[in-house]
Design an enzyme around this catalytic site. Structure first.
Site, PDB file in Angstrom:
ATOM      1  CE  LYS A  47      22.907  30.616  37.519  1.00  0.00           C
ATOM      2  NZ  LYS A  47      21.854  31.051  36.594  1.00  0.00           N
ATOM      3  CD  GLU A 103      35.788  30.743  36.941  1.00  0.00           C
ATOM      4  OE1 GLU A 103      35.006  29.956  36.371  1.00  0.00           O
ATOM      5  OE2 GLU A 103      35.533  31.945  37.069  1.00  0.00           O
ATOM      6  CG  ASP A 107      36.658  35.884  27.738  1.00  0.00           C
ATOM      7  OD1 ASP A 107      37.555  36.101  26.925  1.00  0.00           O
ATOM      8  OD2 ASP A 107      35.472  36.202  27.528  1.00  0.00           O
ATOM      9  CG  PHE A 156      30.487  33.209  23.461  1.00  0.00           C
ATOM     10  CD1 PHE A 156      30.806  33.955  24.588  1.00  0.00           C
ATOM     11  CD2 PHE A 156      29.366  32.391  23.493  1.00  0.00           C
ATOM     12  CE1 PHE A 156      30.020  33.886  25.727  1.00  0.00           C
ATOM     13  CE2 PHE A 156      28.566  32.322  24.643  1.00  0.00           C
ATOM     14  CZ  PHE A 156      28.901  33.069  25.757  1.00  0.00           C
ATOM     15  CG  ASP A 163      25.456  30.806  30.347  1.00  0.00           C
ATOM     16  OD1 ASP A 163      26.607  31.043  30.772  1.00  0.00           O
ATOM     17  OD2 ASP A 163      24.565  31.671  30.307  1.00  0.00           O
ATOM     18  NE  ARG A 169      24.466  28.034  33.251  1.00  0.00           N
ATOM     19  CZ  ARG A 169      25.374  29.004  33.370  1.00  0.00           C
ATOM     20  NH1 ARG A 169      26.659  28.713  33.302  1.00  0.00           N
ATOM     21  NH2 ARG A 169      25.005  30.249  33.569  1.00  0.00           N
TER      22      ARG A 169
HETATM   23  P1  IMP Z   1      36.392  36.862  32.372  1.00  0.00           P
HETATM   24  O1  IMP Z   1      36.169  37.753  33.528  1.00  0.00           O
HETATM   25  O2  IMP Z   1      36.338  37.644  31.085  1.00  0.00           O
HETATM   26  O3  IMP Z   1      37.682  36.072  32.472  1.00  0.00           O
HETATM   27  O4  IMP Z   1      35.197  35.810  32.266  1.00  0.00           O
HETATM   28  C1  IMP Z   1      34.316  35.635  33.299  1.00  0.00           C
HETATM   29  C2  IMP Z   1      33.220  34.654  33.037  1.00  0.00           C
HETATM   30  O5  IMP Z   1      32.594  34.903  31.786  1.00  0.00           O
HETATM   31  C3  IMP Z   1      33.617  33.201  32.951  1.00  0.00           C
HETATM   32  O6  IMP Z   1      33.791  32.598  34.196  1.00  0.00           O
HETATM   33  C4  IMP Z   1      32.414  32.634  32.221  1.00  0.00           C
HETATM   34  O7  IMP Z   1      31.360  32.381  33.115  1.00  0.00           O
HETATM   35  C5  IMP Z   1      32.060  33.743  31.264  1.00  0.00           C
HETATM   36  N1  IMP Z   1      32.634  33.482  29.937  1.00  0.00           N
HETATM   37  C6  IMP Z   1      33.800  33.920  29.430  1.00  0.00           C
HETATM   38  N2  IMP Z   1      34.008  33.453  28.184  1.00  0.00           N
HETATM   39  C7  IMP Z   1      32.931  32.673  27.899  1.00  0.00           C
HETATM   40  C8  IMP Z   1      32.563  31.872  26.752  1.00  0.00           C
HETATM   41  O8  IMP Z   1      33.260  31.763  25.727  1.00  0.00           O
HETATM   42  N3  IMP Z   1      31.365  31.211  26.844  1.00  0.00           N
HETATM   43  C9  IMP Z   1      30.569  31.270  27.947  1.00  0.00           C
HETATM   44  N4  IMP Z   1      30.884  32.001  29.036  1.00  0.00           N
HETATM   45  C10 IMP Z   1      32.058  32.696  29.014  1.00  0.00           C
HETATM   46 MG    MG Z   2      32.603  31.363  35.375  1.00  0.00          MG
END
Ligand code: IMP
Ligand code: MG
Length: 184
Positions: A47, A103, A107, A156, A163, A169
């Site tokens: 979302k 996106e 992260d 974070f 969120d 959000r």
């Molecule tokens: P990744 O697979 O670690 O790159 O992150 C996947 C998903 O985790 C992102 O698309 C976000 O929805 C969520 N995410 C990653 N870092 C954060 C953050 O700092 N705050 C909130 N959601 C996060």
């Molecule tokens: Mg995401």
């Protein structure tokens, strides 16, 4: 909502609404230039990407189609699990389409690298990524990203679609939360 609405839950504002919008203006110019005359499909990842998708799409002069995917890689915590599951797939056939994934944040990169290979296997003309935020120090896999809003520290963050436990959000800015919010 503005920072004052959060009271003592807010630690810092990292990116103001104005900074986000100014950067989106610039990215939209690049996308218009790169995709001139092409049949573009924006794929938003639910979302979190709702805000950036809405604000970016409205800045483009290129006509685009929009579709959505929901994948899950996070619970209600703050650490990436690396496990990706499709919760909602696209309604669109990707063959011959120029796909631009939109996106909120990269992260670890695990979600995106999985999504990239998944979408590339469906026969699109091209697949590129636009992300509002990226945490370079959190990268576990290298993902080639065409458009990046901002590189941010490995903390974070919430707001502008992002969120913590489904809250925050709807903040128009990006910020960090005070430690006591995570305490329970
Ligand atoms: P990744 O697979 O670690 O790159 O992150 C996947 C998903 O985790 C992102 O698309 C976000 O929805 C969520 N995410 C990653 N870092 C954060 C953050 O700092 N705050 C909130 N959601 C996060
Ligand atoms: Mg995401």
């Amino acid at each position: 909502m503005d920072p004052a609405d959060l009271g003592d839950q807010l630690q810092d504002v990292l990116l103001t609404e104005e900074q986000l919008h100014t950067r989106l203006d610039e990215i939209a110019v690049e996308i218009d230039r790169d995709y001139a005359g092409k049949d573009v499909l924006l794929v938003g990842v639910l979302k979190g990407a709702v805000m950036v998708m809405a604000d970016l799409a409205r800045r483009l002069h290129t006509p685009v189609a929009m579709d959505w995917m929901a994948v899950s890689s996070y619970g209600s915590g703050t650490k990436s699990s690396g496990v990706v599951r499709i919760l909602k797939d696209l309604d669109t056939d990707l063959s011959g389409r120029h796909v631009l994934i939109v996106e909120d944040i990269i992260d670890s990169g695990l979600t995106l690298s999985w999504l990239l290979s998944n979408l590339r296997s469906r026969g699109p003309a091209s697949v590129e990524i636009a992300t509002m935020l990226r945490k370079p120090d959190a990268a576990k896999v290298q993902v080639d990203v065409r458009y990046v809003g901002f590189d941010i520290p490995n903390e974070f963050v919430v707001g502008y679609g992002l969120d913590y436990a489904e809250r925050y959000r709807n903040l128009p800015f990006v910020g960090t939360l005070a430690p006591h919010v995570y305490g329970g």
